[in-house]
Design a protein around this motif. Sequence first.
Motif, mmCIF file in Angstrom:
data_model
loop_
_atom_site.group_PDB
_atom_site.id
_atom_site.type_symbol
_atom_site.label_atom_id
_atom_site.label_comp_id
_atom_site.label_asym_id
_atom_site.label_seq_id
_atom_site.Cartn_x
_atom_site.Cartn_y
_atom_site.Cartn_z
ATOM 1 N N LEU A 586 0.668 -1.116 0.041
ATOM 2 C CA LEU A 586 -0.062 -0.082 -0.003
ATOM 3 C C LEU A 586 0.838 1.708 -0.074
ATOM 4 C CD1 LEU A 586 -1.805 -0.845 2.198
ATOM 5 C CD2 LEU A 586 -2.655 -0.782 0.524
ATOM 6 N N CYS A 587 1.058 2.383 -0.868
ATOM 7 C CA CYS A 587 1.246 3.522 -0.647
ATOM 8 C C CYS A 587 1.268 3.815 0.543
ATOM 9 C CB CYS A 587 0.960 4.288 -2.210
ATOM 10 S SG CYS A 587 1.529 3.762 -3.456
ATOM 11 N N PRO A 588 1.932 5.144 1.249
ATOM 12 C CA PRO A 588 1.517 5.746 2.458
ATOM 13 C C PRO A 588 1.223 6.338 2.543
ATOM 14 C CG PRO A 588 4.447 5.875 1.625
ATOM 15 C CD PRO A 588 3.310 4.379 0.440
ATOM 16 N N SER A 589 0.308 7.284 3.657
ATOM 17 C CA SER A 589 -0.789 9.056 3.766
ATOM 18 C C SER A 589 0.102 9.481 2.506
ATOM 19 C CB SER A 589 -0.834 8.650 4.963
ATOM 20 O OG SER A 589 -1.480 10.058 4.360
ATOM 21 N N GLY A 590 -0.246 10.320 1.558
ATOM 22 C CA GLY A 590 -0.293 11.205 0.642
ATOM 23 C C GLY A 590 0.688 11.402 -0.659
ATOM 24 N N TYR A 591 0.667 9.681 -0.948
ATOM 25 C CA TYR A 591 1.449 9.079 -2.237
ATOM 26 C C TYR A 591 -0.010 8.442 -2.438
ATOM 27 C CZ TYR A 591 5.999 9.702 -0.027
ATOM 28 O OH TYR A 591 6.537 10.744 0.152
ATOM 29 N N LYS A 592 0.421 8.739 -4.207
ATOM 30 C CA LYS A 592 -0.991 7.509 -5.134
ATOM 31 C C LYS A 592 -0.088 6.796 -5.358
ATOM 32 C CE LYS A 592 -1.055 10.504 -9.350
ATOM 33 N NZ LYS A 592 -1.276 11.323 -10.061
ATOM 34 N N LYS A 593 0.074 5.194 -6.203
ATOM 35 C CA LYS A 593 0.146 4.177 -7.221
ATOM 36 C C LYS A 593 0.531 5.006 -8.546
ATOM 37 C CE LYS A 593 0.157 -0.601 -8.545
ATOM 38 N NZ LYS A 593 -0.307 -1.850 -7.692
ATOM 39 N N LYS A 594 1.802 4.563 -8.623
ATOM 40 C CA LYS A 594 2.074 4.930 -10.144
ATOM 41 C C LYS A 594 1.679 4.217 -11.379
ATOM 42 C CE LYS A 594 6.167 6.750 -12.677
ATOM 43 N NZ LYS A 594 7.818 6.614 -13.063
#
Length: 594
Positions: A586-594
């Motif tokens: 899972l991506c950390p908070s504030g990040y999105k999967k590329k």
Amino acid sequence: MKKNLGRWLTLFVGVCILVTTAGYVGARAADDVVFILPDDHAQGQHNISFNDDLVDYWSALWDPAKLGDRTLDPTCSSLDDPNCVGKSLNFTSVIPFCDATETINCIAEMGIVTSQGQRKIGTPKYQFPLKAQNQYQGNSSARLPSGSTATVVEIADAPHLGGVDYLATVFMGGSVDASPRRANLSNFIIRITPIKIVPSSVTCFESATNKCVDNGYANVLGSDGVRRWGAQGPGTNGTQACDVVSLRENKCAQTFNFPKGFRFFVKVKTNLNPSGWLHGRVFDPSISISQQSGTTEVIVEASPVSVPIVYKSNFWKDLPKSITDEYKAIDGQLKDGVFSGFSRIPIPTPADPLVRNLTLTPLPSASSAIRELQIWLPYIGDKATVVQSTWQVRTLNDSELLFANNCFTNSNDLNGIVATNSTVYSAGPPAFNSATQSLDYKVAAPHFDAAGGVFRGQYSLLMKSSVARCVYGFSNAPIKAELSVLSSDGTSQVASLAISENNGWIQMNASNFEFSSPTIRAILVQAAPTPTPTPTPSETATPAPTPTPVPTVTATPTPKPKVAKKTTITCVKGKLVKKVSAEKPLCPSGYKKK
């Protein structure tokens, strides 16, 4: 400052500009040194920072489907926002103190316990910043907390070198179902920081147009002259250590170390209950949980701990082969490790290590964290850069619980806290070792503190008695525990140990042990019930039959979990890139999967 976005933001997002105004430093004693992230932005640098206190917590309610189009505002002002009605949402919330308006998902109390056992409740003063960049209104029926900012709390009886103010941060994050509207909690964090509000040494590019923005989503002007929506925040010029920065107010919550001799506590009222395990940067914690009329009160009390931070600025060309051989020259990533870091030059990051700028920020609980620290310890003289006090507890994430014993994860309530002041540590709760029938936890830190003295470790395990009985297959009879600290060569260390079982919790503390990579081992046993004594037969009485012995309860090893296949995803936050490896990453908070 605490941000790991660093100088990169000044080059590519255009939110802040570095100035030469000196930040607040104040009088510092030798035991009150806090870490200031340097602005090491030269080409060819391969820096390392072992410090898990580089995270900013901010509030936002947003539509994740919009993150792929940076021309769109993804944020919502409430669940009734026309742009968000009927959609699945994500949220991050720094919750406020309770008042007439906010009566649930709020901080009820924060205070101290003196060495004499007296409880002193602090006085909330104001929010900092005064308003969140993406402030939103919560919804108690949907269990959605309001998105606010941290609270400055005065504790007059616990002065530190910066005064008597503390920043109380309680963070809740998760998702909101589209129908029925219901929030789900995935992150719960409590942090207390001694602070003083001072002028910030970082200002924003767009101050002339009054478009200064703080941590969160914003439509900001990039260095190419194009405005884009994205997650962003202030950078650092290497002169201040700020728990939070408010560019709008041009203020910094300057960080200080904790005063000695106090325990700190926080009481939270919620209908979005935290569950599973907590990890703590605290010592000797206690948890109190009570429920009434749909409201849960959670009280966490503990002492702060001093944690060794390791930071080293290096040029790739000057590093020894023993280090460069452990990293991939093409991207600077640790071989067979979990990558976490940032660059202060344009993305994509150059593949040439002599040109690239990279600061590695290893996750302290990553599977490779202990090995990575051990790679650097000989080069840094087995010595910490700074030893900084901290008080924080957080829920463990899914990747940290991936290989945890089922007894640790099969409850909707809090099962326990594992806490340490080591630089890096095992992911998740202690691992059950079937060979030794023990609960093992590995930690690692430099052997010496910043002044050259031997650094002393602390470890706490607070676990529900029912969880221990599940792991070992025990009955309801009392449990006895043995706690030991083993050096890396397997020999037992001399340490201060304390073990107790009260009110349904087993508490184990170890302190005063040495590093660099010991294992803390807990062995729990349960004696067989004492057989009823056979009466002594008289000359006339018929001898009583010998009672059937009660079988001894033995520990049943828990089967080893199957090793799950890990996958790696790339997560982006503006131009910041992180790679995450896990079974279900899972991506950390504030990040999105590329």
